[in-house]
Design a protein around this motif. Structure first.
Motif: not given
Lengths: 426, 171
Positions: B102-103, B138, B141, B99-100, A28, B95-96, A21, B91-92, A12, A17
């Motif tokens: 979940v955070m 978060f 975002m 993560i945001c 995490m 993914f971002t 993140t 993909v990015i 990533m 990325a």
């Protein structure tokens, strides 16, 4: 499983990325493995509101952005030129000095190349400096001054080092004091080399005159006090760093908006927004890296890394050589703030085991990263300069390499002569 | 219609950002003045300034994600062929967003716990109010990146307001 997660995160990162993140993901995953509730990441993030010195970050960034927007750069060049421009090679020295000062306030984010380059590049060519020399000089100067107060990377290094419990040995004030001589060494070596490289040039056209000096002084009368009270305030201990930041921000706001009136009020919101986007990017990474660092310490990773290092690297000096090489490479890929936030927690404990003073490590770290900014093939400032001066990137490479070698010499001296950095704080 | 709502929201984000920074400068300078001339500052002043740093930082981060303008390593991305870039960006973004979100979830849990604890941060302001910006930022975002992802998926050819070089230095 662990390797799968690490592989995924590295992939990533390489695909581009956002670094925050990747760090959040790593923290995490780590805490999950240790069986700790993930709300810890948020708890750690909130420590941003618990770090008094961090106030300096938005305030100095805003100050820098506002200064870059005004004509302060032109006045600074005018002033230094009036005093130093008459010397042979004087304009080159002017360029190094003003770029260093300007970068200290604005951070090495390319602002210096864009703002200062626009003024210095034509002036250098006009004064008979070779095209390639001028290009290289302007590109190199874009990151000169990272070691001078109130440089944000230095502040950030101090914050991280304090989080790591580097002991009472480290404070922002000490880092500021430690950076001065190494920064001067860089300017000195670069100036000496420039004078030598241009010894066949005709003498400069500008003559020294009191009248010029006086009018340049008068033009910049309101801005001259700024570095003076920042430096003097911090070094004398009269101001805490965060207080100096608050006073600078207020002072620059008043001077640029009400006295010089060069920045339109309608521009102010976007200047604030731009500067806070930069701050937000840094704070975001800092916040999640606090969590990540906490995981590293819980999992005793720095200790394990040190044990691993000790098997292969026997002496402090070998460690320093490898450190230099590694940081130079890192500097070409990673911006300075992320590099500090990610690497310092890993490196600092190891370096301290090898007997390197945490303040000295900070100076080494930044000095190396400074060169990384313009190390081919991917140093960021090379691209900014290529774009700004509309030159092919290969030309920029060729123009910059001599300056890079000079600064490499400076970095070697800084690395292997701890006294240079530590003299003023001991 | 949606465009004007988005623009309104961005305007709001900007004005809050400007207000907070000016408040931070004003308060920090006032504290210094009070301390030097009257020997005492506002008791909760410093705490408030620190919370303002967190808020401006996160609002700045929100504004940064508006144009996908976060700090990243773009060495490899720059040399990818266009097709691979498209996939990588998808993909990015996914993914971002993940993560945001979940955070955002875990920080919301943190805020919730702090609400139950009933701690105060300063001057009677509950701690959870100060912390509220973390899940909100978060979440915003995360939603933004989710929208980037969906737009990329729906209109593959179109460049979104994205800044592939990801550089903060173009400003």
């Amino acid at each position: 499983m662990i390797f799968l997660v690490i592989f995924g995160l590295v992939l990533m990162t390489l695909l581009g990325a956002p670094l925050f993140t990747v760090l959040t993901g790593a923290a995490m995953a780590g805490f999950t493995m240790l069986g700790i509730d993930l709300s810890v990441v948020a708890i750690e993030f909130y420590r941003i509101a618990d770090t008094p010195i961090l106030v300096a970050l938005p305030l100095f960034t805003f100050t820098g952005y506002l200064l870059a927007e005004s004509k302060a750069a032109a006045r600074l060049v005018g002033l230094t030129r009036a005093f130093l421009g008459w010397m042979p090679g004087g304009l080159a020295i002017v360029a190094f000095v003003v770029c260093a000062l300007f970068t200290a306030f604005t951070g090495a984010s390319g602002v210096t190349i864009v703002a200062m380059g626009a003024l210095l590049y034509p002036a250098l060519k006009q004064d008979g400096y070779e095209e390639n020399f001028s290009l290289g000089l302007v590109t190199t100067s874009g990151s000169l001054g990272l070691l001078l107060p109130p440089s944000l990377p230095l502040i950030l290094y101090g914050i991280i080092a304090q989080q790591m419990d580097a002991g009472a040995d480290i404070s922002i004030e000490k880092l500021f004091a430690a950076g001065i001589l190494p920064a001067l060494l860089m300017i000195l070596l670069l100036s000496a080399w420039s004078i030598r490289a241009n010894r066949h040039n005709p003498a400069p056209l500008t003559r020294f005159s009191f009248k010029n000096c006086l009018s340049a002084l008068r033009a910049a009368a309101w801005e001259i006090p700024l570095p003076i009270f920042v430096f003097a305030g911090i070094y004398s201990g009269y101001f805490a760093v965060s207080e100096a930041a608050a006073v600078s921000a207020m002072y620059v706001l008043v001077v640029e908006m009400l006295v010089y009136r060069e920045v339109k009020w309608s521009r102010l919101p976007s200047i604030i927004r731009e500067s806070m986007i930069m701050v937000g990017g840094i704070l975001l990474i800092l916040g999640v890296s606090l969590a990540f660092t906490n995981f590293l310490i819980d999992a005793q990773i720095p200790m394990k890394l040190f044990a691993l290092c000790q098997q292969c690297i026997a002496s402090k000096w070998v460690f320093l050589i490898l450190l230099n090489l590694f940081l130079l490479m890192l500097g070409t890929m990673l911006d300075i703030f992320s590099a500090i936030v990610i690497m310092v927690p890993l490196m600092l404990p190891i370096a301290m085991e090898y007997g390197i003073h945490p303040v000295h490590l900070g100076i080494i770290f930044l000095a190396n990263m400074q060169i990384g900014y313009f190390t081919p093939p991917v140093g960021m400032n090379l691209f900014i300069a290529g774009y700004r001066f509309n030159k092919p990137i290969m030309t920029i490479y060729r123009a910059t390499i001599p300056f890079m070698l000079v600064l490499l010499l400076a970095v070697i001296i800084i690395t292997y002569w701890p006294g240079l950095s530590l003299f003023l704080i001991s | 219609m949606t465009d004007s709502i988005i623009r309104l929201l961005q305007k709001m984000e900007d004005s809050i950002l400007v207000g907070l920074l000016l408040a931070m400068i004003g308060l920090a300078v006032a504290q210094i003045g009070l301390r030097n001339f009257f020997g005492s500052g506002i008791v909760w002043g410093d705490s408030l300034v620190r919370v303002l740093v967190l808020w401006t930082g996160l609002l700045g981060a929100m504004a940064a994600s508006r144009a996908d303008n976060h700090i990243r390593i773009d060495v490899i991305f720059r040399y990818l062929p266009p097709g691979a870039r498209q996939t990588a960006t998808l993909v990015i973004h996914a993914f971002t967003a993940m993560i945001c979100l979940v955070m955002a979830w875990h920080s919301a849990r943190f805020v919730h716990m702090e609400m139950a604890d009933g701690m105060t941060a300063f001057a009677g302001v509950p701690a959870w109010v100060c912390e509220l910006i973390i899940p909100v930022a978060f979440l915003v975002m995360g939603i933004r990146y989710l929208l980037f992802f969906i737009r990329r998926l729906a209109f593959p050819g179109q460049e979104n307001p994205d800044n592939p070089s990801g550089s903060r230095n173009s400003s």
